[in-house]
Scaffold this active site. Structure first.
Site, PDB file in Angstrom:
ATOM      1  CG  ASP A   9      52.879  18.191  25.695  1.00  0.00           C
ATOM      2  OD1 ASP A   9      53.017  18.860  24.853  1.00  0.00           O
ATOM      3  OD2 ASP A   9      52.349  18.834  26.679  1.00  0.00           O
ATOM      4  CG  ASP A 124      52.866  21.369  21.328  1.00  0.00           C
ATOM      5  OD1 ASP A 124      51.958  20.906  20.847  1.00  0.00           O
ATOM      6  OD2 ASP A 124      52.609  22.170  22.515  1.00  0.00           O
ATOM      7  CD  GLU A 125      49.599  16.786  21.777  1.00  0.00           C
ATOM      8  OE1 GLU A 125      49.489  15.834  22.667  1.00  0.00           O
ATOM      9  OE2 GLU A 125      48.683  17.726  21.698  1.00  0.00           O
TER      10      GLU A 125
END
Length: 402
Positions: A9, A124-125
């Site tokens: 993350d 974003d992950e």
């Protein structure tokens, strides 16, 4: 063979990207969620004038915030007016999703250089299957998990070199635990947990930390006296089924004991691509027609660019509107042939627009392209007869369109 699944993350991703652009703001509380008018202005002396929350007026919400801003209680989804009351001197920056997408591609490519088995979970992950990465099983000194830590650190280092950004990684035997653990030591964290670590690392945490236990389930568990993951693990499985049903009750029992057999899915075809925007003020189809027309055209151009970049064509064009009373409507139109042409998408979305009421002001506009097909796998066109409409749209739909 043991499984080593990582969840990566990025740390305060949007805000961190902005701090690369405005490094002088490091250490200050910064929130992302403003409009174009909140763009920093460069003065003649080389300094920048920035917007602060105390001067904000509107109904926008925070997209993300730096950790300094979070210390004031600011968080994603909070209204900017409420945030201004908590941290009036916090810096407000506009969102720049094109730049965030660019950095998203950069960090994922950097991870793939070390461990290519990646499941994309958003901008974003990601999940990463590390099980077959060379050296993963090798101890380092007296640390039996030293190889795992070394690989995870190599991934973090590669992301830092490629983007200048930090990330947090949790490594466990499965996706459920890794998702939880990547959040334990933020920012710039590296957390490795085995099933033997559950009693002292996981069970003391609040039950709501498990991904899949939402606010309603968390409140119900609290009312039943279940506060920690350990409490949940100690609960009788049949008692959980009696209160939550056989499916969710059984899952709660397995989740509390760290059981999750889901594989890392390295590839899946998207069902649709879309772009949408929430306006800084509610707009009217007639009074703000020119502004809405520009926004509408830009959204169609953006989703067309996304199709080209990802190598897809689509047939179903969709429109999404949200009114000032928060009611949302959608309309779709299926074209006879696949396309990624912005003008055709704009034309089809405009036809959808004729089928929605436009008396109320609008707060959100979106365009979607579905029924996707790989550009190199588009079937040969076949003649089609277009059916005539069976009824005329009601009079309420005949207001001036944008």
């Amino acid at each position: 063979m043991p499984r080593y699944i990582a969840h990566l993350d990025m740390d305060a991703f949007y805000a961190s990207v902005e701090l690369l652009r405005y490094p002088e703001l490091r250490g200050r509380p910064v929130v992302i969620g403003g409009g174009r008018r909140h763009q920093p202005v460069l003065r003649e002396d080389g300094q920048r004038d920035v917007a602060v929350l105390r001067d904000y007026a509107g109904r926008g919400v925070i997209t993300t915030a730096t950790y300094e801003a979070r210390a004031y209680g600011l968080h994603s989804g909070m209204g900017l007016m409420k945030a201004a009351a908590l941290a009036p001197d916090a810096v407000l920056l506009p969102t720049d999703f094109d730049e965030y997408r660019r950095y998203s591609r950069l960090f994922k490519a950097a991870v793939a250089e070390v461990a290519p088995q990646i499941e994309d979970r958003g901008i974003d992950e990601i999940y990463i299957d590390l099980s077959e990465v060379p050296g993963i099983d090798e101890p380092v000194g007296h640390d039996a998990m030293g190889g795992v830590r070394a690989v995870a650190q190599a991934i973090k280092n590669n992301v830092q070199r490629a983007t200048g950004l930090s990330c947090s990684i949790g490594v466990t035997p499965n996706k459920l635990l890794s998702k939880l653990c990547s959040d334990l030591d933020k920012p710039d964290g590296l957390t490795v947990v085995t099933l033997a670590d559950l009693p002292h690392r996981i069970w003391p945490l609040p039950a709501k930390r498990i991904n899949g236990i939402g606010p309603k389930a968390s409140a119900k568990l609290e009312a039943l006296g279940i506060r920690s993951i350990g409490d949940l693990a100690a609960a009788d499985p049949q008692w959980l089924v009696g209160h939550f049903g056989i499916s969710y009750g059984t899952w709660l029992h397995h989740a509390a004991h760290g059981r999750d057999e889901r594989a890392v899915v390295t590839y899946s075809e998207p069902k649709s691509l879309s772009r949408e925007t929430t306006f800084e003020r509610d707009l009217h189809a007639r009074l703000d027609r020119e502004q809405l027309s520009r926004i509408f055209t830009r959204l169609c151009e953006q989703v067309a660019d996304d199709l080209v970049r990802k190598g897809y064509l689509g047939k179903t064009i969709g429109l999404k509107l949200r009114y000032d009373n928060f009611k949302t409507v959608t309309r779709d139109l299926t074209l006879p042939e696949y396309t990624c042409d912005a003008a055709l998408i704009r034309q089809a979305a405009g036809q959808c627009l004729k089928r929605v009421p436009l008396e109320r002001r609008l707060r959100l506009l979106g365009v979607r392209v579905g029924t996707l097909c790989r550009r190199d796998a588009v079937p040969s066109p076949r003649p089609r007869r277009t059916a005539a409409p069976t009824e005329e749209p009601p009079a309420a739909y005949t207001l001036p369109l944008f």
